[in-house]
Design an enzyme around this catalytic site. Structure first.
Site, mmCIF file in Angstrom:
data_model
loop_
_atom_site.group_PDB
_atom_site.id
_atom_site.type_symbol
_atom_site.label_atom_id
_atom_site.label_comp_id
_atom_site.label_asym_id
_atom_site.label_seq_id
_atom_site.Cartn_x
_atom_site.Cartn_y
_atom_site.Cartn_z
ATOM 1 N N ASP A 172 0.606 -1.038 0.384
ATOM 2 C CA ASP A 172 0.276 0.155 0.166
ATOM 3 C C ASP A 172 1.045 1.008 0.549
ATOM 4 O OD1 ASP A 172 -2.154 1.369 -0.235
ATOM 5 O OD2 ASP A 172 -3.050 1.564 2.121
ATOM 6 N N HIS A 255 -4.557 3.325 -7.552
ATOM 7 C CA HIS A 255 -5.248 2.372 -6.151
ATOM 8 C C HIS A 255 -6.003 2.403 -7.318
ATOM 9 C CE1 HIS A 255 -3.337 3.434 -2.344
ATOM 10 N NE2 HIS A 255 -3.575 2.816 -2.150
ATOM 11 N N HIS A 258 -6.189 -0.993 -8.044
ATOM 12 C CA HIS A 258 -6.696 -1.523 -7.699
ATOM 13 C C HIS A 258 -8.043 -1.987 -7.475
ATOM 14 C CE1 HIS A 258 -8.588 -1.834 -3.840
ATOM 15 N NE2 HIS A 258 -7.720 -3.398 -2.648
ATOM 16 N N HIS A 272 -5.246 -5.587 0.189
ATOM 17 C CA HIS A 272 -5.377 -4.481 -0.405
ATOM 18 C C HIS A 272 -3.976 -3.975 -0.660
ATOM 19 C CE1 HIS A 272 -6.392 0.010 -0.572
ATOM 20 N NE2 HIS A 272 -4.924 0.626 -0.372
#
Length: 364
Positions: A172, A255, A258, A272
């Site tokens: 992350d 992101h 993602h 995540h």
């Protein structure tokens, strides 16, 4: 001139055994804290918390969080906090516990202190809570007017958690610098509500440098469930540097990709940060970043065990149609990919995913 904004928690406190001093930190914000934790974390921390309050003749209320950050659970706990006359909220645990604590405090209108027990994402420092339905599907984002008053990190507890969670946090955090860099280039508005400040960008850059210098060392040490200076540095990078970096530095393609990957059932087992790591590699391909930079990112991911190929994510058998759905979801209206300094289409993302996968294989 544009408005630049940086936001952050009131205090960030990190150290070995810091939970034992919790009463010392809560007394500045309220006289009767309402503390929530799930069953597992309660078992882990209740005695430590109890000892801290008893030693100072202070009162507190500890309630069990039932596991879902839903409106039903938030309202149940809010009613209990009000009934017991509590004037501040503390959340101890993972993301859903912390988000629930933030939401309760917001609806009551009181300070909140968060105590993460894992370093798997950069969410603890943020002025954001992610709400889910009772069944566990995404409901909405609750944007909060302020960040937590205190983020309290007990590195002893975090080092004892499964090492894969620490590595997911590195995944992350890996996106932070590259997304902030893209937002700075495009003059995008961040979640803080303004353009990127030099301070937020510097923290994002430090976040990346820390991962490269200490990531592998921290992983190897944390495998023994102990902490040292490398683990301390990575916990700070995962939670604080990345937390300020993403919120005030901005999100971009990593992101959004993602979010696109969440449409693949094959990727549902991933954390995540594991999906964000592959999203970061895909963003670098979209930018046509220098080969040395791409190579450094791939080698870092390989060293700590983050995915760099579709196969690493268990998605080696996905069809073109499935990958195109990922690409389309990544460029949906309102997605952060539109913070990139150039226009990005679903075709661009599809090509970048295939290229990232090939580069990941090439450097294997």
């Amino acid at each position: 001139m544009s408005t630049k904004i940086i936001i952050s928690p009131g205090k960030y406190i990190q150290g070995n055994g810091e939970l034992a001093h919790i009463e010392n930190y809560t007394k500045n914000y309220g006289r009767k804290p309402f503390i929530i934790a799930d069953e597992f974390v309660t078992g882990l921390t209740k005695d430590i918390v109890d000892k801290s309050y008893k030693a100072n003749n202070a009162e507190y209320v500890m309630e069990l969080f039932k596991g879902e950050c839903s409106k039903v659970e938030i309202n149940r706990l809010k009613a209990l906090a009000e009934e017991k006359g509590c004037d501040m909220v503390v959340g101890i645990g993972g993301g859903k516990t912390l988000d629930t604590a933030k939401a309760i405090a917001f609806y009551i209108g009181c300070p909140v202190i968060v105590v993460p027990t894992i370093a798997s994402t950069d969410a603890p420092c943020s002025a954001l809570a992610v709400l889910y339905t009772e069944e566990g599907t995404f409901d909405e984002y609750l944007l909060l007017p302020t960040n937590p008053s205190v983020v309290l990190i007990d590195t002893q507890i975090i080092a004892a958690a499964p090492v894969r969670l620490l590595v997911a946090g590195m995944g992350d955090a890996l996106a932070t610098y590259f997304e902030a860099r893209a937002c700075k280039r495009s003059n995008a508005v961040t979640m803080a509500g303004g353009n990127v400040t030099e301070g937020a960008f510097a923290l994002a850059e430090l976040c990346y440098k820390t991962l490269i210098s200490d990531g592998l060392k921290a992983k190897l040490v944390a495998e023994s469930k102990i902490s040292n200076s490398s683990v301390e540095k990575i916990i700070e990078a995962n939670i604080y540097l990345s937390g300020i970096g993403f919120e005030s530095g901005g999100l971009a393609a990593a992101h959004a990709i993602h979010n696109g990957l969440t449409v693949l059932e094959e990727c549902h087992h991933l954390y995540h940060g594991e999906k964000v790591a592959f999203g970061t590699l895909t963003q670098l391909v979209l930018e046509n970043a220098p080969m040395e930079e791409i190579k450094e990112v791939i080698e870092f991911c390989k060293s700590v065990g983050l995915p760099t190929t579709l196969e690493d994510m268990g998605a080696q058998n996905v069809t073109e149609e499935q990958l195109r759905k990922v690409a389309e979801a990544s460029v949906a209206e309102g997605e952060t990919i539109h913070n990139m300094p150039f226009n990005v289409t679903a075709d661009d993302v599809y090509a970048a995913i295939l290229t990232a996968d090939k580069l990941g294989k090439y450097f294997k």
